[in-house]
Design an enzyme around this catalytic site. Sequence first.
Site, PDB file in Angstrom:
ATOM      1  N   ILE A  19       0.825  -1.202   0.000  1.00  0.00           N
ATOM      2  CA  ILE A  19       0.000   0.000   0.000  1.00  0.00           C
ATOM      3  C   ILE A  19       0.863   1.257   0.000  1.00  0.00           C
ATOM      4  CG2 ILE A  19      -1.639   1.349   1.376  1.00  0.00           C
ATOM      5  CD1 ILE A  19      -2.912  -1.303   2.242  1.00  0.00           C
ATOM      6  N   SER A 139      -7.130   0.478   9.593  1.00  0.00           N
ATOM      7  CA  SER A 139      -7.620  -0.807   9.096  1.00  0.00           C
ATOM      8  C   SER A 139      -9.059  -0.987   9.540  1.00  0.00           C
ATOM      9  CB  SER A 139      -6.770  -1.942   9.663  1.00  0.00           C
ATOM     10  OG  SER A 139      -7.374  -3.200   9.451  1.00  0.00           O
ATOM     11  N   TYR A 152      -3.178  -6.064  17.242  1.00  0.00           N
ATOM     12  CA  TYR A 152      -3.181  -5.276  16.005  1.00  0.00           C
ATOM     13  C   TYR A 152      -4.399  -4.358  15.964  1.00  0.00           C
ATOM     14  CZ  TYR A 152      -3.678  -4.298  10.990  1.00  0.00           C
ATOM     15  OH  TYR A 152      -3.833  -3.686   9.771  1.00  0.00           O
TER      16      TYR A 152
END
Length: 262
Positions: A19, A139, A152
């Site tokens: 990305i 995310s 995460y």
Amino acid sequence: MQIDLSGKTALITGASAGIGLAIARGLAQAGASVTLCARDAQRLAAAVAALQAEGLQAQGVVADLATATGCQALVAAVPGVDILINNLGIYGTQDFFALTDEDWENFFQTNVMSGLRLSRHYAQGMKAHGWGRIQFISSESAINIPADMVHYGVSKSALQGLSRGLAKVLAGTGVTVNTILPGPTRTEGVQAFFANLAQEQGISVPEMEVRFFRENRPSSLIGRFATPEEVAHLCVYVASPQASATTGAALRVEGGIVESII
């Protein structure tokens, strides 16, 4: 709409692949002069060379941004930018009860503190010039925290609060701050990750991907991995003058996984 970033400078972290590299390419194609930062010198040099071969303005800085020392080295090499893309991040599945304090600290330093340190520095120059764009690449796991990646998800959730708070700090200055929420994206790292999972389970990679969306992301409306370029398209727009009224937002490019209409 034609996005023109001529005369703008951009810094993208974690930019040697995936990305980050796609965002760097998109910003450079729009006319920006881009600086890519990563800790692997060989991969970074290859990424910069690829962009330069396309006739794009690009340079690289090697630094480990998971440390304060690494962030200081980057700031010394690149004192000011118009656009900051905090893309650096690590991920991985792990049983919650096996996570140590060191694991949590590693994720927090890499995924959160790197962007905080850089934003704290570069936002001041942007404010003084009356224009700037800061993005945190978060995310969909910040909202749908996975049971096998709690560490995460928590680190990405922290970016939401950091981004919204900084947007308020910079209100009325001409500097916008936003988070971008990709979903599952077909990066090199994800491809390797799924190849390993497929091998462990004795199935093909395509079968592993189908199983993943069926069992782990059943709400996906596109039913597939996004490409890094699809994520980058949104980031380039948010970095543009046309996005001047978009700030303090969490912008989703996750294929409709999140079960929310706002």
